[in-house]
Scaffold this active site. Structure first.
Site, PDB file in Angstrom:
ATOM      1  N   LYS A  59      -4.876  -0.429   4.249  1.00 54.18           N
ATOM      2  CA  LYS A  59      -5.261  -1.515   3.347  1.00 54.18           C
ATOM      3  C   LYS A  59      -6.155  -2.536   4.067  1.00 54.18           C
ATOM      4  CE  LYS A  59      -1.140  -1.101   0.401  1.00 54.18           C
ATOM      5  NZ  LYS A  59       0.026  -1.831  -0.181  1.00 54.18           N
ATOM      6  N   TYR A  80      -3.491   2.192  -8.980  1.00 56.25           N
ATOM      7  CA  TYR A  80      -2.130   1.655  -9.097  1.00 56.25           C
ATOM      8  C   TYR A  80      -1.553   1.735 -10.501  1.00 56.25           C
ATOM      9  CZ  TYR A  80      -1.654  -0.009  -4.331  1.00 56.25           C
ATOM     10  OH  TYR A  80      -1.510  -0.071  -2.968  1.00 56.25           O
ATOM     11  N   HIS A 105      -0.814   2.242   2.243  1.00 59.12           N
ATOM     12  CA  HIS A 105      -0.316   2.888   1.030  1.00 59.12           C
ATOM     13  C   HIS A 105      -0.160   4.366   1.357  1.00 59.12           C
ATOM     14  CE1 HIS A 105      -0.039   4.519  -3.027  1.00 59.12           C
ATOM     15  NE2 HIS A 105      -0.883   5.443  -2.596  1.00 59.12           N
ATOM     16  N   ASN A 147       0.962  -5.164   3.368  1.00 54.88           N
ATOM     17  CA  ASN A 147       1.860  -4.292   4.141  1.00 54.88           C
ATOM     18  C   ASN A 147       1.150  -3.078   4.744  1.00 54.88           C
ATOM     19  OD1 ASN A 147       1.451  -3.010   1.766  1.00 54.88           O
ATOM     20  ND2 ASN A 147       3.596  -2.838   1.162  1.00 54.88           N
ATOM     21  N   GLU A 188      -3.873  11.319  -6.595  1.00 54.59           N
ATOM     22  CA  GLU A 188      -4.539  10.310  -5.761  1.00 54.59           C
ATOM     23  C   GLU A 188      -5.645  10.929  -4.911  1.00 54.59           C
ATOM     24  OE1 GLU A 188      -0.720   7.263  -5.338  1.00 54.59           O
ATOM     25  OE2 GLU A 188      -1.556   8.170  -3.536  1.00 54.59           O
TER      26      GLU A 188
HETATM   27  P1  ADP Z   1       4.876   1.071  -2.097  1.00 56.94           P
HETATM   28  O1  ADP Z   1       3.460   0.690  -1.701  1.00 56.94           O
HETATM   29  O2  ADP Z   1       5.845   0.874  -0.961  1.00 56.94           O
HETATM   30  O3  ADP Z   1       4.965   2.446  -2.721  1.00 56.94           O
HETATM   31  P2  ADP Z   1       5.024  -0.153  -4.770  1.00 56.94           P
HETATM   32  O4  ADP Z   1       4.279   1.030  -5.306  1.00 56.94           O
HETATM   33  O5  ADP Z   1       6.299  -0.548  -5.423  1.00 56.94           O
HETATM   34  O6  ADP Z   1       5.341   0.012  -3.203  1.00 56.94           O
HETATM   35  O7  ADP Z   1       4.074  -1.431  -4.818  1.00 56.94           O
HETATM   36  C1  ADP Z   1       2.700  -1.314  -4.542  1.00 56.94           C
HETATM   37  C2  ADP Z   1       2.272  -2.469  -3.672  1.00 56.94           C
HETATM   38  O8  ADP Z   1       2.395  -3.693  -4.415  1.00 56.94           O
HETATM   39  C3  ADP Z   1       3.105  -2.700  -2.425  1.00 56.94           C
HETATM   40  O9  ADP Z   1       2.760  -1.848  -1.349  1.00 56.94           O
HETATM   41  C4  ADP Z   1       2.820  -4.156  -2.123  1.00 56.94           C
HETATM   42  O10 ADP Z   1       1.544  -4.312  -1.478  1.00 56.94           O
HETATM   43  C5  ADP Z   1       2.718  -4.760  -3.538  1.00 56.94           C
HETATM   44  N1  ADP Z   1       3.983  -5.348  -4.020  1.00 56.94           N
HETATM   45  C6  ADP Z   1       5.068  -4.679  -4.481  1.00 56.94           C
HETATM   46  N2  ADP Z   1       6.039  -5.541  -4.884  1.00 56.94           N
HETATM   47  C7  ADP Z   1       5.566  -6.780  -4.657  1.00 56.94           C
HETATM   48  C8  ADP Z   1       6.093  -8.122  -4.856  1.00 56.94           C
HETATM   49  N3  ADP Z   1       7.305  -8.347  -5.375  1.00 56.94           N
HETATM   50  N4  ADP Z   1       5.329  -9.180  -4.493  1.00 56.94           N
HETATM   51  C9  ADP Z   1       4.097  -8.988  -3.988  1.00 56.94           C
HETATM   52  N5  ADP Z   1       3.533  -7.754  -3.783  1.00 56.94           N
HETATM   53  C10 ADP Z   1       4.244  -6.664  -4.100  1.00 56.94           C
END
Ligand code: ADP
Length: 164
Positions: A9, A49, A131, A128, A142
């Protein structure tokens, strides 16, 4: 043999962690069959997404919009990786979504530390680092969204002789 999609990211790119993170995948014996930098627009972010991850449904409109802004705030590095149970293995290497709770030793646990509370307070998406596709079906969709067939390469690595 399975394939998965990984995105480094914008926070990973801007903080200069592309090489370190790519090394972790290479060290695990995973094969990099596609790699490119892309500065996405909101449109590709939404496709990625919404069609696939359904982030809007799971986390709400505020988080979804913040996530789209974050993902379009700089280039990402898109990777297509190949290996045995690679979808599950790569998710394990990435760690949990919230950096604060992600286990040490995982990519998110080692390269980031922020919490949901802190991101929410600032109206920001959780930054974070990575992805990774959630399951084999998502991975197929994807990879097709991010890579043209001619951008994926077939070649032999030494791991295919010594690891697989
Ligand atoms: P992952 O990336 O671990 O599969 P998700 O698909 O649930 O997680 O969420 C996509 C992305 O959205 C996350 O990687 C994170 O960057 C962001 N995200 C998820 N939940 C939150 C939240 N409560 N607040 C802010 N950002 C979030």
């Amino acid at each position: 043999m399975e394939r998965t999609l990984v995105l480094l990211k914008p926070d990973a790119v801007k903080r200069g962690f592309m090489g370190k993170i790519l090394s972790r995948f290479e060290d695990a014996g995973l094969k990099v069959i596609g790699a490119k930098m892309v500065w996405i627009d909101k449109n590709l972010g939404e496709k990625h997404y919404n069609d696939i991850g359904k982030v809007q449904q799971r986390h709400g409109e505020m988080v979804f919009q913040a996530l789209l802004r974050f993902m379009a705030s700089g280039p990402v590095m898109a990777l297509c990786l190949e290996g045995v149970n690679v979808v599950e293995n790569v998710r394990k290497m990435c760690g949990g979504t919230e950096p604060k709770s992600a286990a040490p030793g995982t990519i998110r646990g080692d390269f980031s530390h922020i919490s949901y509370a802190q991101a929410d307070q600032q109206g920001k998406a959780i930054e974070n680092i990575v992805h990774a596709s959630g399951n084999a079906d998502e991975a197929k969709q994807e990879i097709a969204l991010w890579f043209k067939p001619e951008e994926l390469h077939s070649y032999k690595t030494v791991h295919e002789v010594h690891v697989f």
